[in-house]
Design a protein around this motif. Sequence first.
Motif, mmCIF file in Angstrom:
data_model
loop_
_atom_site.group_PDB
_atom_site.id
_atom_site.type_symbol
_atom_site.label_atom_id
_atom_site.label_comp_id
_atom_site.label_asym_id
_atom_site.label_seq_id
_atom_site.Cartn_x
_atom_site.Cartn_y
_atom_site.Cartn_z
ATOM 1 N N GLY A 242 16.528 -15.415 -29.593
ATOM 2 C CA GLY A 242 15.390 -16.232 -29.993
ATOM 3 C C GLY A 242 14.037 -15.574 -29.770
ATOM 4 N N TYR A 243 14.021 -14.511 -28.962
ATOM 5 C CA TYR A 243 12.773 -13.851 -28.578
ATOM 6 C C TYR A 243 11.917 -13.431 -29.775
ATOM 7 C CZ TYR A 243 9.829 -10.304 -26.253
ATOM 8 O OH TYR A 243 8.782 -9.547 -25.792
ATOM 9 N N PRO A 244 12.476 -12.757 -30.792
ATOM 10 C CA PRO A 244 11.631 -12.354 -31.933
ATOM 11 C C PRO A 244 11.019 -13.539 -32.678
ATOM 12 C CG PRO A 244 13.728 -11.166 -31.946
ATOM 13 C CD PRO A 244 13.856 -12.265 -30.935
ATOM 14 N N VAL A 245 11.758 -14.638 -32.718
ATOM 15 C CA VAL A 245 11.243 -15.830 -33.394
ATOM 16 C C VAL A 245 9.991 -16.345 -32.694
ATOM 17 C CG1 VAL A 245 11.759 -18.213 -34.063
ATOM 18 C CG2 VAL A 245 13.545 -16.452 -34.197
ATOM 19 N N TYR A 246 10.043 -16.390 -31.364
ATOM 20 C CA TYR A 246 8.901 -16.910 -30.610
ATOM 21 C C TYR A 246 7.715 -15.952 -30.636
ATOM 22 C CZ TYR A 246 12.219 -20.415 -29.084
ATOM 23 O OH TYR A 246 13.139 -21.433 -29.075
ATOM 24 N N LEU A 247 7.979 -14.655 -30.691
ATOM 25 C CA LEU A 247 6.876 -13.707 -30.867
ATOM 26 C C LEU A 247 6.142 -13.998 -32.172
ATOM 27 C CD1 LEU A 247 8.434 -10.290 -29.750
ATOM 28 C CD2 LEU A 247 6.689 -11.605 -28.540
ATOM 29 N N ARG A 248 6.896 -14.271 -33.229
ATOM 30 C CA ARG A 248 6.298 -14.576 -34.519
ATOM 31 C C ARG A 248 5.473 -15.860 -34.462
ATOM 32 N NH1 ARG A 248 10.686 -14.717 -37.394
ATOM 33 N NH2 ARG A 248 10.843 -16.976 -37.648
ATOM 34 N N LEU A 249 5.879 -16.785 -33.598
ATOM 35 C CA LEU A 249 5.146 -18.046 -33.458
ATOM 36 C C LEU A 249 3.876 -17.898 -32.629
ATOM 37 C CD1 LEU A 249 8.092 -20.540 -32.891
ATOM 38 C CD2 LEU A 249 6.463 -20.596 -34.770
ATOM 39 N N GLY A 250 3.702 -16.731 -32.006
ATOM 40 C CA GLY A 250 2.484 -16.500 -31.232
ATOM 41 C C GLY A 250 2.662 -16.494 -29.736
#
Length: 267
Positions: A242-250
């Motif tokens: 899930g880490y890359p997804v949350y990076l994309r969310l800011g």
Amino acid sequence: MSTDEVLESNVQFHKAWEFFARSCPKGEVIRSPEVLIAACNVPWSIMNIAFQPASGGTEAALGHALDEAAHYFTPRQRAWMFAISWDWLTPEVRERAAAVCAGRGLTLAMESIGMVTERLAPPTRSLPALDLRFITDAEGSRHVADIHAAAYGAPVDTARQSMAIPAMFQGECRGYLGYEKGQYVASAAVVKQGDVAYVAYVATRPEFRSKGYAEALIRQALKDAQRLWGLERTGLHATLSGYPVYLRLGYREATRFGLYAPGSPGR
């Protein structure tokens, strides 16, 4: 990494699991100078976690915390995990931590990344229109459990015994389900923690991934947190996937945790 954000991420982790434990019929929270135990006392290990109560400490103190956790969970025959905050350990203890765990039959089951942001980044894609429903009853909480069972490859019965608990989604926790054509496809929740909105229970059924469902739920949950509670700063603990997804969310990384479990990793 900021020392303040390392502390904040640890406190968020502790508070969230204490909330879940207190929401469960057999849940229990034990705080001592040696260890913090937040046990839902359910079959799934991720809902039964012991923590370091504070930063620093010696190798002997870490070993004692692990022993205290085992002393609590083993007689109850509950699967459990011990969360080690790497940034809370001295370099000497960090180097030895895995061996200290291994000496007690504990292996690395999963890693978790504490993340935080003052505000979300704008969406980078069009998000799907979901039939969004609040989790208010036993049926809704069962749907959350079923989504997590599918997402993490857990037995449905284990997930339902561990997460189909309506009280987890009451009080200062708001739970959300997303439906597409009558099928529940994703879940998310937001917990009020002082001046922070803590995001939890994010999962998507595997066959519906990469469509933006979880992101849509998270954004709605945090929009509600700002409207109802006046909270914009938000934190969470991400899996590696899930880490890359949350990076994309800011979100940005605050600290990392290793979760160690007895015997076979995971459940």
